[in-house]
Structures are given as structure tokens and as C-alpha cells.
Design a protein around this motif. Structure first.
Motif, PDB file in Angstrom:
ATOM      1  N   VAL A 198     -26.033  -3.570 -14.004  1.00 60.10           N
ATOM      2  CA  VAL A 198     -25.989  -2.559 -15.063  1.00 60.10           C
ATOM      3  C   VAL A 198     -24.607  -2.546 -15.725  1.00 60.10           C
ATOM      4  O   VAL A 198     -23.591  -2.415 -15.041  1.00 60.10           O
ATOM      5  CB  VAL A 198     -26.283  -1.159 -14.476  1.00 60.10           C
ATOM      6  CG1 VAL A 198     -26.233  -0.090 -15.567  1.00 60.10           C
ATOM      7  CG2 VAL A 198     -27.640  -1.157 -13.787  1.00 60.10           C
ATOM      8  N   GLN A 258     -36.489   1.497 -15.062  1.00 58.60           N
ATOM      9  CA  GLN A 258     -37.637   2.406 -14.959  1.00 58.60           C
ATOM     10  C   GLN A 258     -38.953   1.636 -15.098  1.00 58.60           C
ATOM     11  O   GLN A 258     -39.897   1.858 -14.342  1.00 58.60           O
ATOM     12  CB  GLN A 258     -37.574   3.466 -16.065  1.00 58.60           C
ATOM     13  CG  GLN A 258     -36.508   4.508 -15.829  1.00 58.60           C
ATOM     14  CD  GLN A 258     -36.430   5.456 -17.031  1.00 58.60           C
ATOM     15  OE1 GLN A 258     -35.526   5.341 -17.832  1.00 58.60           O
ATOM     16  NE2 GLN A 258     -37.376   6.369 -17.140  1.00 58.60           N
ATOM     17  N   TYR A 310     -33.579   5.835 -10.160  1.00 57.02           N
ATOM     18  CA  TYR A 310     -34.433   4.638 -10.222  1.00 57.02           C
ATOM     19  C   TYR A 310     -33.971   3.519  -9.301  1.00 57.02           C
ATOM     20  O   TYR A 310     -34.513   2.427  -9.317  1.00 57.02           O
ATOM     21  CB  TYR A 310     -34.502   4.113 -11.665  1.00 57.02           C
ATOM     22  CG  TYR A 310     -34.654   5.217 -12.661  1.00 57.02           C
ATOM     23  CD1 TYR A 310     -35.828   5.967 -12.702  1.00 57.02           C
ATOM     24  CD2 TYR A 310     -33.624   5.545 -13.541  1.00 57.02           C
ATOM     25  CE1 TYR A 310     -35.970   7.013 -13.592  1.00 57.02           C
ATOM     26  CE2 TYR A 310     -33.756   6.586 -14.441  1.00 57.02           C
ATOM     27  CZ  TYR A 310     -34.928   7.321 -14.462  1.00 57.02           C
ATOM     28  OH  TYR A 310     -35.065   8.357 -15.340  1.00 57.02           O
ATOM     29  N   ASP A 320     -21.891   6.309 -12.187  1.00 55.07           N
ATOM     30  CA  ASP A 320     -22.957   6.193 -13.193  1.00 55.07           C
ATOM     31  C   ASP A 320     -24.240   6.800 -12.614  1.00 55.07           C
ATOM     32  O   ASP A 320     -25.079   6.109 -12.041  1.00 55.07           O
ATOM     33  CB  ASP A 320     -23.160   4.722 -13.557  1.00 55.07           C
ATOM     34  CG  ASP A 320     -24.269   4.534 -14.586  1.00 55.07           C
ATOM     35  OD1 ASP A 320     -24.854   5.545 -15.040  1.00 55.07           O
ATOM     36  OD2 ASP A 320     -24.556   3.374 -14.938  1.00 55.07           O
ATOM     37  N   THR A 326     -26.825   8.089 -14.029  1.00 56.01           N
ATOM     38  CA  THR A 326     -28.107   7.901 -14.718  1.00 56.01           C
ATOM     39  C   THR A 326     -29.020   6.934 -13.976  1.00 56.01           C
ATOM     40  O   THR A 326     -30.230   6.998 -14.122  1.00 56.01           O
ATOM     41  CB  THR A 326     -27.884   7.341 -16.150  1.00 56.01           C
ATOM     42  OG1 THR A 326     -26.975   6.240 -16.068  1.00 56.01           O
ATOM     43  CG2 THR A 326     -27.340   8.383 -17.078  1.00 56.01           C
ATOM     44  N   VAL A 327     -28.457   6.016 -13.201  1.00 50.44           N
ATOM     45  CA  VAL A 327     -29.306   5.029 -12.518  1.00 50.44           C
ATOM     46  C   VAL A 327     -29.843   5.541 -11.185  1.00 50.44           C
ATOM     47  O   VAL A 327     -30.801   4.984 -10.642  1.00 50.44           O
ATOM     48  CB  VAL A 327     -28.565   3.683 -12.269  1.00 50.44           C
ATOM     49  CG1 VAL A 327     -28.135   3.058 -13.592  1.00 50.44           C
ATOM     50  CG2 VAL A 327     -27.364   3.865 -11.352  1.00 50.44           C
ATOM     51  N   VAL A 387     -31.211   0.749 -18.266  1.00 46.48           N
ATOM     52  CA  VAL A 387     -31.763   1.828 -17.443  1.00 46.48           C
ATOM     53  C   VAL A 387     -33.273   1.952 -17.717  1.00 46.48           C
ATOM     54  O   VAL A 387     -34.068   2.117 -16.786  1.00 46.48           O
ATOM     55  CB  VAL A 387     -31.007   3.163 -17.677  1.00 46.48           C
ATOM     56  CG1 VAL A 387     -31.670   4.299 -16.915  1.00 46.48           C
ATOM     57  CG2 VAL A 387     -29.541   3.021 -17.250  1.00 46.48           C
ATOM     58  N   SER A 388     -33.676   1.793 -18.978  1.00 45.41           N
ATOM     59  CA  SER A 388     -35.127   1.829 -19.260  1.00 45.41           C
ATOM     60  C   SER A 388     -35.833   0.655 -18.590  1.00 45.41           C
ATOM     61  O   SER A 388     -36.953   0.798 -18.090  1.00 45.41           O
ATOM     62  CB  SER A 388     -35.456   1.741 -20.747  1.00 45.41           C
ATOM     63  OG  SER A 388     -34.549   2.413 -21.500  1.00 45.41           O
ATOM     64  N   VAL A 393     -29.818  -1.945  -7.499  1.00 46.48           N
ATOM     65  CA  VAL A 393     -29.066  -1.702  -8.727  1.00 46.48           C
ATOM     66  C   VAL A 393     -27.567  -1.803  -8.474  1.00 46.48           C
ATOM     67  O   VAL A 393     -27.025  -1.113  -7.607  1.00 46.48           O
ATOM     68  CB  VAL A 393     -29.427  -0.308  -9.291  1.00 46.48           C
ATOM     69  CG1 VAL A 393     -28.589   0.002 -10.532  1.00 46.48           C
ATOM     70  CG2 VAL A 393     -30.918  -0.247  -9.619  1.00 46.48           C
ATOM     71  N   ALA A 449     -24.228  -0.937 -10.117  1.00 43.88           N
ATOM     72  CA  ALA A 449     -23.767  -0.107 -11.235  1.00 43.88           C
ATOM     73  C   ALA A 449     -22.379   0.442 -10.948  1.00 43.88           C
ATOM     74  O   ALA A 449     -21.932   0.493  -9.799  1.00 43.88           O
ATOM     75  CB  ALA A 449     -24.746   1.044 -11.465  1.00 43.88           C
ATOM     76  N   HIS A 457     -26.312  -0.283 -21.882  1.00 41.33           N
ATOM     77  CA  HIS A 457     -26.478   0.441 -20.624  1.00 41.33           C
ATOM     78  C   HIS A 457     -27.812   1.183 -20.623  1.00 41.33           C
ATOM     79  O   HIS A 457     -28.613   1.080 -19.704  1.00 41.33           O
ATOM     80  CB  HIS A 457     -25.313   1.410 -20.426  1.00 41.33           C
ATOM     81  CG  HIS A 457     -25.520   2.354 -19.289  1.00 41.33           C
ATOM     82  ND1 HIS A 457     -26.166   3.567 -19.447  1.00 41.33           N
ATOM     83  CD2 HIS A 457     -25.218   2.254 -17.978  1.00 41.33           C
ATOM     84  CE1 HIS A 457     -26.241   4.167 -18.280  1.00 41.33           C
ATOM     85  NE2 HIS A 457     -25.665   3.396 -17.370  1.00 41.33           N
ATOM     86  N   ASP A 458     -28.073   1.915 -21.704  1.00 44.79           N
ATOM     87  CA  ASP A 458     -29.282   2.729 -21.752  1.00 44.79           C
ATOM     88  C   ASP A 458     -30.540   1.863 -21.770  1.00 44.79           C
ATOM     89  O   ASP A 458     -31.561   2.210 -21.176  1.00 44.79           O
ATOM     90  CB  ASP A 458     -29.244   3.660 -22.966  1.00 44.79           C
ATOM     91  CG  ASP A 458     -28.055   4.625 -22.861  1.00 44.79           C
ATOM     92  OD1 ASP A 458     -27.400   4.644 -21.784  1.00 44.79           O
ATOM     93  OD2 ASP A 458     -27.761   5.324 -23.838  1.00 44.79           O
TER      94      ASP A 458
END
Ligand code: F6R
Length: 369
Positions: free
Chosen positions: A277, A295, A318, A312, A314-315, A291-292, A306, A308, A287-288
């Protein structure tokens, strides 16, 4: 001679902070500028360069792929990275304003040597990035920037790769410096960060126990997939190459943006997917998007591993397994993101009972086509 380690590969992974520091040594002066006097290509020639072509094989090719992102960003000179074995049979377009960079640990790789001979015949200047003093590739080049990784004994390249990256960054930054590109300020900051990066590599090495544990738990898998984007894409390819050569597993790296163009069909229940990531700072759009992707593959059953940046969050929802790495500027991230993948491959190989330092069918130096 293995310094207390079971394998040379483990020793060489552990030596990376020093190898990186040694490769920087004497090349950044007190004012924070680069002093690459040893690059004997005159500054006047470097200012006129209108194209850079990087040629290499295997792991060195992955370093060259990362260099392309750095060179184009910091110098605004077009740069291509090509497999040496493809390049020389392709009738490439080269002239006296082309700078060809040949990256090779051994300095003896036949395809890389033939590529540089071909380039020089066309009038291009060749700079070698090499780890072995006095080997053929630097001898036949116009100039050489040595990596100071020290002897690499394990067949699978680790510390040589990190130092190749450092040397590539130095060349990219130096080109930016002599050409006075508009990224002047950013270059200064990156040089500072680069001079500290050995500490970050050290920090990563100190957190590898969970990675080893994870690797052991995957010893009976058949496939591991790797996804990355931007400079994380070559890191994904390198992670897959390490796993193939050491663990003899089917391992494949993909550019995350390509998922929907085919590879996502490979995602099934429990298939391990390592995702590199990018930093949420800097190129945050990428980055975003990644992340999708995480998912999406997780929704299809993938077991996500992951890598990262620390902090961070946001990850976190998931990531079935989270491997945290220190914050670095985006372009330098491969120096820290690759290390867990080396440890992962080495441990998986051991768990599968493979000979780590001497993988089957491979030679340290490929002096035949
Ligand atoms: C992989 C590996 C090989 C080499 C490749 C190029 O771990 O070691 O892929 O990177 O054979 O070798 P050099 O850098 O000596 O030209």
C-alpha cells in the motif's frame, strides 16, 4: 563465515542497513548535495541527455523499474526500463544523447553485458551500477557507480537489491541536481531522508517475527499473489520472484490497476494476496484506489496480507494480516517495503524444507544466455 546465521541469505538480509549506509557513504556532502565525482560522464554530457534507458535482468530489473519512477519524477527526462534479454534483440533507438544504465550485482550477466555493448555501438553513454569491483560490465562501461553491499553469497539477491535502489536514487537525484530541475527543494528533502533510511530498514528488521510466523502458516499453500501500484508494483514483482526462486511456489505480482483486466479471476477462497500500500500522504489517490482493491479481493475470499505505513488506519478493517513499515517519501518506500517480502520468502522456503542459499536450478551469476 555465516556470522551465526543459519543461512547466508539471513545474514545478508540483516546486513542491509549497513549495505545501504555504505552505498551512501561519501556521496552526500555536508551541504546535502550529491558528489558523484566517480561518475566520470562529464556534467555537460549529462545536461544534454534526452533519454535514459535502464537494462538489467531479474531482481536488478526490478530495481531499474523503480528507478524509472524516480528518474522521470525528479529529472523530467523520459526513461524506459527494459529486460536486457529483450532490449538487445529489438533494434532499440539510441544515440549519443541516450544514457543507458546497466544494473548488475555480479557485473557478469551475459544479457546485460550484450545490451550495453549494443548501446555503446550505437553511440550511447553507458553507466554501470554494479556491486562487483572490476567485473566485466563496469570495465566495459563509460562510468560506474559501485554499490557497496559487500559480497553477496546467497543466490537470491537481497542486500544487493537495496543498494541498487540506493544507487538508482543517487543517479536520479544527481541528474536532477546537475540539470537544475524544478524539483530542487524536494530533491534536498529526499537526500536528507535517504541518508537516514538505513535506520528505517533496521527498524523493519526488528519487527519481522510475525512475518516469519505468517510465512510458516502458509507453507502448504500452492499460490501467493502480490499486488502493488506505482513503485509498489515492482516491489510486488520482486516479492513474487523471491517466493518462486526460494519456496518453489506459484507466485505472481500484478499492477493493482490491472486487477479487473484479468487477475481478479484468480481470487478464490483463502488465496493469500500480499498488497503493498502506498503512503496515504503524497499520492493519496493511489492509496485510496489500492484500499478499494483490498476490499474487492477480500470480498471474494482472499486472505489479505497488507504492507502499509505505520499509522495508516484506513487499511486495518481489510487486513487479515498487517505488516507495518515506517513512513518514507513515496519514491523511497521500496527500500522498506521489500524487506518483509525477503523475510517472508526465506522463511517459507525453510518451512518447505528447501535449500535457502542454493535454490534448485539457479546460479548466482548467469554468464550464458
Ligand atoms: C534473484 C536474482 C537474479 C539476479 C539476476 C541478475 O534473486 O538474484 O534474478 O538479480 O540474475 O543478476 P546480476 O544483478 O548479477 O546481473
Amino acid at each position: 563465515e555465516k556470522g551465526g546465521y543459519d543461512y547466508f541469505m539471513l545474514k545478508e538480509i540483516a546486513e542491509q542497513p549497513k549495505a545501504v549506509a555504505d552505498t551512501l557513504l561519501g556521496r552526500i556532502d555536508a551541504s546535502g548535495s550529491l558528489t558523484l565525482d566517480e561518475v566520470r560522464i562529464p556534467v555537460s554530457v549529462l545536461r544534454e541527455v534526452d533519454k535514459v534507458v535502464i537494462v538489467a535482468c531479474g531482481t536488478a530489473y526490478h530495481a531499474g523499474m523503480i528507478a524509472k519512477y524516480a528518474i522521470e519524477h525528479w529529472t523530467r527526462v523520459p526513461c524506459e526500463t527494459e529486460l536486457a534479454s529483450e532490449f538487445r534483440y529489438r533494434d532499440p533507438i539510441l544515440d549519443s544523447r541516450t544514457l543507458v544504465i546497466a544494473v548488475s550485482q555480479s557485473g557478469e550477466t551475459m544479457d546485460t553485458l550484450m545490451a550495453l555493448r549494443h548501446a555503446r555501438e550505437q553511440g550511447a553513454k553507458v553507466l554501470a551500477i554494479c556491486n562487483t569491483n572490476g567485473s566485466t560490465i563496469p570495465r566495459e562501461s563509460d562510468a560506474v557507480l559501485y554499490t557497496h553491499a559487500g559480497p553477496e553469497v546467497a543466490v537470491a539477491s537481497t542486500k544487493a537489491f537495496l543498494t541498487q535502489l540506493v544507487a538508482c536514487y543517487l543517479v536520479a537525484l544527481y541528474l536532477g541536481q546537475v540539470r537544475g530541475t524544478k524539483w530542487g527543494d524536494e530533491i534536498g528533502t529526499v537526500i536528507e531522508e535517504l541518508s537516514e533510511i538505513g535506520n528505517e530498514v533496521e527498524e523493519v528488521l526488528g519487527t519481522m517475527e510475525p512475518v516469519r510466523e505468517l510465512a510458516r502458516s502458509l507453507a502448504d499453500k500452492n499460490t501467493v499473489l502480490f499486488l502493488g501500484r506505482h513503485v509498489g508494483y515492482p516491489v510486488a514483482l520482486e516479492g513474487a520472484l523471491k517466493l518462486k526462486e526460494l519456496a518453489y511456489m506459484h507466485a505472481e505480482g500484478f499492477a493493482a490497476g490491472e486487477l479487473k483486466h484479468g487477475p481478479i479471476a484468480l481470487i478464490e477462497q483463502d488465496v493469500p494476496v500480499v498488497v503493498v500500500v502506498p503512503s496515504p500522504r503524497g499520492r493519496s489517490v493511489l492509496h485510496d484506489k489500492i484500499v478499494s482493491n483490498i476490499q474487492e479481493i477480500r470480498a471474494r475470499g482472499a486472505r489479505t496480507i497488507v504492507i502499509a505505513e505505520r499509522g495508516d488506519e484506513t487499511v486495518h478493517p481489510y487486513a487479515d494480516h498487517l505488516i507495518e513499515i515506517p513512513r518514507t517519501p513515496t519514491l523511497l518506500q521500496p527500500l522498506v517495503a521489500t524487506v518483509p517480502l525477503q523475510v517472508f520468502a526465506c522463511e517459507l522456503a525453510t518451512a518447505r524444507g528447501n535449500e535457502v542459499d542454493q535454490p534448485r536450478n539457479l546460479a548466482k551469476s548467469v554468464t550464458v544466455e
